[in-house]
Design an enzyme around this catalytic site. Structure first.
Site, short mmCIF file in Angstrom:
data_model
loop_
_atom_site.label_atom_id
_atom_site.label_comp_id
_atom_site.label_asym_id
_atom_site.label_seq_id
_atom_site.Cartn_x
_atom_site.Cartn_y
_atom_site.Cartn_z
N ARG A 30 52.87 24.96 9.26
CA ARG A 30 54.19 25.71 9.52
C ARG A 30 54.65 24.81 10.63
NH1 ARG A 30 52.91 26.30 14.19
NH2 ARG A 30 55.14 26.84 14.84
N GLY A 31 55.85 25.23 10.96
CA GLY A 31 56.55 24.25 12.13
C GLY A 31 57.41 23.54 11.35
N ALA A 32 58.81 23.07 11.71
CA ALA A 32 59.48 22.35 10.94
C ALA A 32 59.13 20.93 10.69
CB ALA A 32 60.95 22.39 11.64
N ARG A 45 60.09 26.79 1.59
CA ARG A 45 60.74 27.61 2.48
C ARG A 45 61.97 27.06 2.85
NH1 ARG A 45 57.27 28.32 8.08
NH2 ARG A 45 58.68 30.18 8.10
N GLN A 78 53.50 33.49 16.51
CA GLN A 78 53.03 31.87 16.87
C GLN A 78 52.82 31.79 18.13
OE1 GLN A 78 55.44 33.23 14.86
NE2 GLN A 78 55.90 32.05 13.34
N ASP A 90 64.81 24.37 13.78
CA ASP A 90 64.39 24.38 12.34
C ASP A 90 65.38 23.70 11.57
OD1 ASP A 90 62.39 26.73 13.30
OD2 ASP A 90 61.61 25.82 11.38
N ASN A 94 66.49 28.64 14.60
CA ASN A 94 65.12 28.56 15.31
C ASN A 94 64.60 29.93 15.04
OD1 ASN A 94 63.09 27.12 16.55
ND2 ASN A 94 63.19 28.22 18.31
N LYS A 95 63.17 29.93 15.30
CA LYS A 95 62.44 31.14 15.10
C LYS A 95 63.40 32.45 15.57
CE LYS A 95 59.40 31.49 13.37
NZ LYS A 95 59.46 31.98 12.09
O1 MRU Z 1 58.04 30.22 10.97
P1 MRU Z 1 57.57 29.05 11.58
O2 MRU Z 1 56.27 29.29 12.53
O3 MRU Z 1 57.55 27.41 10.91
O4 MRU Z 1 58.60 28.64 12.66
C1 MRU Z 1 58.59 27.48 13.62
C2 MRU Z 1 59.68 27.39 14.59
O5 MRU Z 1 60.62 28.34 14.43
C3 MRU Z 1 59.53 26.29 15.75
O6 MRU Z 1 60.15 26.74 16.66
C4 MRU Z 1 60.51 25.29 15.03
O7 MRU Z 1 59.84 24.72 13.83
C5 MRU Z 1 60.52 24.02 16.05
S1 MRU Z 1 59.35 23.31 16.44
C6 MRU Z 1 58.83 21.96 15.93
#
Ligand code: MRU
Length: 335
Positions: free
Chosen positions: A49-51, A86, A181, A222, A232-233
């Site tokens: 995970r993570g963008a 996603r 997370q 993201d 973002n999250k």
């Molecule tokens: O759902 P996730 O865990 O993939 O979400 C990740 C985030 O929202 C991060 O803040 C985002 O990817 C930026 S950090 C590299």
């Protein structure tokens, strides 16, 4: 594909390995991902995970597929499924499109994508580190470190660079409901790095800001629209509103691969809606618990959009951009 190593993703002697982030911090288990279809499931389940990292992982899985003898037609079908795994983080689409634009060179493009992400993290770290002062207490949200990228991370990379410079900092980590997370992954990373931190529930941030305990906020993105709005999250927008009320500087950190040049405003960013069961309880390596009544109505948007006006500035691999610069269209010049 040559051997490549990062905190959550590896290519090793012809094998693509993913650290199962759903099992962290209690179990460190590497999954062997043999096919793009498996990678689609791994991405959907947030085991990777993570963008930036989902883009890199998708690219490597196509590189691996090519090495297994996949034809161009097969690669295109797999790319389509990966692209749809996603919807919010645009890095995924950017990486897949880059691979498809040079489909005869899949393996070397995949390697380049990995290595470039490592470099982008270094640049963000250096461009943002000077914003942190000795003694700062910093709030962060979700996980933006080595588990979210192929390198040292976005926001967490900036924090890490400040720590490495010898600045005495303390990080407040939002737990980041519903999938935790922050509580599971950011704590794990900060612990490994020896950076002092305190874990908090998401709803504690306002009270800490009121007491003057947070000097700065750094978090990731993201998808960034060209007007500076960013997704973002989920919970990021709440942090932004609270920060604005308490006049706490609020920064987002992202590589250029997170900018969507086709998207002129945050309202055009697609937001992933996940299963309501993630809100009604938790599931993990320990089993599952549901605290809400089985038939409870729940919604589960995985991301929210923060308008540019709530930012103090944006740290990109290309430099630091103030809110005013973003509002004047500075991102459009980066295309
Ligand atoms: O759902 P996730 O865990 O993939 O979400 C990740 C985030 O929202 C991060 O803040 C985002 O990817 C930026 S950090 C590299």
């Amino acid at each position: 594909v040559k051997n490549l190593t990062s905190l959550g993703l590896r290519y090793e002697n012809g094998k693509l390995l993913v650290l199962d982030q759903q099992l962290l911090p209690h179990e460190e288990k590497w999954l062997c991902c043999e096919t793009p279809d498996q990678m689609v499931e791994i991405i959907k389940a947030l085991k990777v995970r993570g963008a930036p990292l989902i883009g890199v992982a998708a690219a490597l899985s196509l590189g691996h597929y090519k090495e297994q003898g996949a034809s161009e037609a097969q690669l295109r079908i797999a790319a389509r499924k990966l692209r749809d795994s996603r919807p919010t983080a645009v890095n995924l689409m950017t990486c897949i499109d880059r691979i498809l634009s040079e489909v005869s060179q899949v393996t070397s493009v995949a390697e380049k994508i990995f290595e470039e992400d490592v470099e982008l993290c270094e640049h963000m770290g250096l461009n943002g580190e000077h914003l942190i002062n000795d003694g700062d207490h910093i709030l962060t949200h979700c996980n933006t470190g080595g588990l979210a990228t192929a390198g040292i991370g976005t926001a967490l990379g900036v924090i890490r660079k400040a720590h490495e410079k010898g600045k005495r900092i303390h990080v407040y980590v939002d737990e980041t409901r519903p999938l935790l997370q922050g509580a599971r992954l950011t704590t794990w990373e900060l612990q490994k790095l020896g950076i002092p931190y305190t874990l908090i529930c998401d709803n504690m941030a306002a009270s800490l800001m009121k007491k003057g305990k947070i000097q700065k906020i750094f978090l990731g993105a993201d998808r960034v629209a060209t007007n500076g709005d960013f997704a973002n999250k989920i919970g990021t927008y709440s942090v932004a509103v609270i920060a604005s009320y308490h006049k706490v500087p609020f920064y987002t950190v992202a590589p250029y691969t997170t900018i969507d040049f086709e998207c002129s405003s945050g309202k055009d960013i697609p937001i992933e809606e996940r299963n309501a069961s993630e809100v009604k309880g938790v599931a993990g390596s320990f089993g599952s618990v549901q605290w809400a009544p089985g038939n409870a109505q729940a919604c589960n948007p995985s991301f929210d959009v923060t308008p540019c006006e709530l930012l103090t500035g944006m740290v990109l691999d290309k430099g630091f951009f103030s809110t005013q610069a973003l509002q004047k269209g500075a991102l459009l010049n980066l295309k």
